[in-house]
Design a protein around this motif. Structure first.
Motif, PDB file in Angstrom:
ATOM      1  N   PRO A  40      80.088  10.370  65.734  1.00 25.35           N
ATOM      2  CA  PRO A  40      79.718  11.770  65.957  1.00 25.35           C
ATOM      3  C   PRO A  40      80.976  12.415  64.971  1.00 25.35           C
ATOM      4  CG  PRO A  40      80.649  10.950  67.664  1.00 25.35           C
ATOM      5  CD  PRO A  40      80.401   9.740  66.837  1.00 25.35           C
ATOM      6  N   LEU A  41      81.808  11.509  64.486  1.00 26.53           N
ATOM      7  CA  LEU A  41      83.152  12.113  63.901  1.00 26.53           C
ATOM      8  C   LEU A  41      82.988  12.472  62.434  1.00 26.53           C
ATOM      9  CD1 LEU A  41      85.724   9.931  65.656  1.00 26.53           C
ATOM     10  CD2 LEU A  41      85.727  12.569  65.589  1.00 26.53           C
ATOM     11  N   GLY A 100      87.414   7.325  67.887  1.00 29.16           N
ATOM     12  CA  GLY A 100      86.171   6.701  68.353  1.00 29.16           C
ATOM     13  C   GLY A 100      86.221   5.276  67.847  1.00 29.16           C
ATOM     14  N   PHE A 104      84.210  14.523  76.393  1.00 29.06           N
ATOM     15  CA  PHE A 104      85.028  13.857  75.811  1.00 29.06           C
ATOM     16  C   PHE A 104      84.772  12.592  75.423  1.00 29.06           C
ATOM     17  CE2 PHE A 104      88.350  10.745  76.167  1.00 29.06           C
ATOM     18  CZ  PHE A 104      89.797  11.100  75.531  1.00 29.06           C
ATOM     19  N   VAL A 127      81.454  11.687  74.317  1.00 23.85           N
ATOM     20  CA  VAL A 127      80.426  12.022  73.296  1.00 23.85           C
ATOM     21  C   VAL A 127      81.070  12.392  72.006  1.00 23.85           C
ATOM     22  CG1 VAL A 127      78.348  13.297  72.961  1.00 23.85           C
ATOM     23  CG2 VAL A 127      78.652  12.264  75.068  1.00 23.85           C
ATOM     24  N   ALA A 128      82.200  12.955  72.121  1.00 17.93           N
ATOM     25  CA  ALA A 128      82.941  13.794  70.944  1.00 17.93           C
ATOM     26  C   ALA A 128      83.330  12.361  70.159  1.00 17.93           C
ATOM     27  CB  ALA A 128      83.939  14.649  71.162  1.00 17.93           C
ATOM     28  N   ARG A 129      83.914  11.423  70.919  1.00 19.71           N
ATOM     29  CA  ARG A 129      84.444  10.290  70.157  1.00 19.71           C
ATOM     30  C   ARG A 129      83.567   9.102  69.770  1.00 19.71           C
ATOM     31  NH1 ARG A 129      87.660  13.232  72.550  1.00 19.71           N
ATOM     32  NH2 ARG A 129      89.867  13.376  72.106  1.00 19.71           N
ATOM     33  N   TYR A 130      82.453   9.065  70.823  1.00 19.98           N
ATOM     34  CA  TYR A 130      81.563   7.804  70.456  1.00 19.98           C
ATOM     35  C   TYR A 130      80.357   8.060  70.279  1.00 19.98           C
ATOM     36  CZ  TYR A 130      85.939   5.496  72.024  1.00 19.98           C
ATOM     37  OH  TYR A 130      87.210   5.038  72.416  1.00 19.98           O
ATOM     38  N   GLY A 131      79.930   9.515  70.440  1.00 18.97           N
ATOM     39  CA  GLY A 131      78.322   9.686  70.143  1.00 18.97           C
ATOM     40  C   GLY A 131      77.556   9.582  71.339  1.00 18.97           C
ATOM     41  N   PHE A 138      75.211   7.874  72.096  1.00 21.63           N
ATOM     42  CA  PHE A 138      74.965   6.378  72.342  1.00 21.63           C
ATOM     43  C   PHE A 138      75.744   6.059  73.826  1.00 21.63           C
ATOM     44  CE2 PHE A 138      75.767   1.815  71.640  1.00 21.63           C
ATOM     45  CZ  PHE A 138      74.383   1.278  71.811  1.00 21.63           C
TER      46      PHE A 138
END
Lengths: 177, 168
Positions: A32-33, A132, B89, B91-95, B97
């Motif tokens: 998402p980054l 991430g 937090f 979802v913003a980093r890992y999506g 998924f």
């Protein structure tokens, strides 16, 4: 033959679906980054704890941010590729040393060569979480505005560099100049 | 019958393995101010996926990253963050998924409706099959007037042959 058309049709559909499924890599999770600004971090560098590497330093020119660790076996495989890129001057590379031991990291750079302008030292992995990171090595392409253009998960070789990553770096350089 | 016993045994072993697997939670001592927060922590770590070993949630995974993310979840709960903030937090980093319960969106519509769609197709096929079979048997058992008359004659002839005395 109509007796067999329905089961045969379902079978063929399954074959196609499973076939497509086999070619996908479940480890490649879209980040998402991508297209977002590089998350903020400020870390001491591996070689000199007095020096700092922050996200701000990666602004102003296109660069790579490579997440690496000495305990990571594929990183060792990837390292000569990075050294080659730096030697040919094809890209500016920053490092993020992820959950590692400083002494071993310094030793790695001294024996295998240091392709990085600077490597941030992130022993707790907190900066890694903000980026991430879930599998080292990972490589981000960051444009001059500090935006993440692309994220490559896992090691890359010369072929992937020439065919996928280098064109993206060049495109980002054209867009920012 | 040895093969049947073998099958039963292997099924039992499989069942045990499944039960054992489900119970394999990583144990960490955590202290919470109230039972509600402890419950929230358990729910959160069981609904967030570990990206290192992708078919495990944070609660079950032994991966170092999962341990870090459990710690972060714990810290955020202690800081008074609500569930939505903690999930955002991650979802913003890992999506998306990382969510074992993905949100209902156009891209996930098939995922959510698929099982129900398949069930509906299955019921429809079953009903169609049953109806066809019912009408087929009904047709097979239907006799024409001529056939019925012949059947009656045959039955009559048989009964008169075997037991002529009991005729009424």
């Amino acid at each position: 033959m109509p007796r067999f058309t329905v089961p045969l049709g379902i079978f063929l559909l399954l074959v196609v679906l499973l076939g497509v499924g086999l070619t996908l890599n479940p480890r490649l999770v879209p980040s998402p980054l991508v297209d977002k600004p590089l998350p903020a971090f400020e870390l001491p560098t591996v070689l000199d704890p007095e020096q700092r590497l922050s996200h701000d330093e990666l602004r102003g020119r296109v660069s790579l941010l490579n997440v690496w660790a000495t305990w990571c076996v594929p990183c060792r495989e990837e390292h000569p590729v990075l050294v080659g890129i730096a030697r040919r001057g094809e890209a500016i590379i920053y490092g993020l040393n992820y959950k590692d031991d400083r002494e071993e990291a310094v030793n790695w750079l001294e024996t295998l060569g240091d392709p990085y302008v600077k490597s941030g030292f992130d022993p707790t992995g907190r900066a890694g979480i903000d980026l991430g990171v879930y599998g080292v090595p990972e490589t981000f392409i960051i444009d001059a505005n500090g935006t993440i253009v692309y994220k490559h998960i896992g090691p890359f070789d010369d072929k992937i560099w020439r065919e996928t990553l280098l064109p993206l770096v060049k495109k980002a350089q054209e867009n920012s100049s | 019958m040895i093969s049947r016993r073998l099958i039963a045994l292997s099924l039992a072993a499989l069942l045990l393995a499944l039960i054992g697997g489900a119970a394999a939670q990583v144990f960490e001592a955590r202290e919470f101010e109230n039972p509600e927060n402890a419950r929230r922590y358990q729910v959160l770590i069981s609904e967030l996926r570990c990206l290192v070993c992708q078919n495990q949630n944070l609660a079950d995974s032994n991966a170092p990253l999962a341990a870090d993310l459990r710690q972060l979840t714990y810290d955020m709960i202690r800081e008074g963050k609500n569930d939505a903030e903690i999930v955002d937090f991650m979802v913003a980093r890992y999506g998306e998924f990382v969510l074992y319960r993905p949100p209902l969106k156009p891209t996930t519509a098939i995922l959510w409706s698929g099982p129900f769609l398949l069930l509906a197709i299955g019921i429809w096929l079953l009903l169609r099959h049953l109806r066809r079979r019912a009408s087929a048997t009904a047709q097979a058992s239907a006799l024409s007037a001529e056939e019925r008359a012949r059947l009656a004659r045959m039955l009559e002839a048989e009964t008169s042959e075997t037991d002529p005395g009991k005729r009424d």
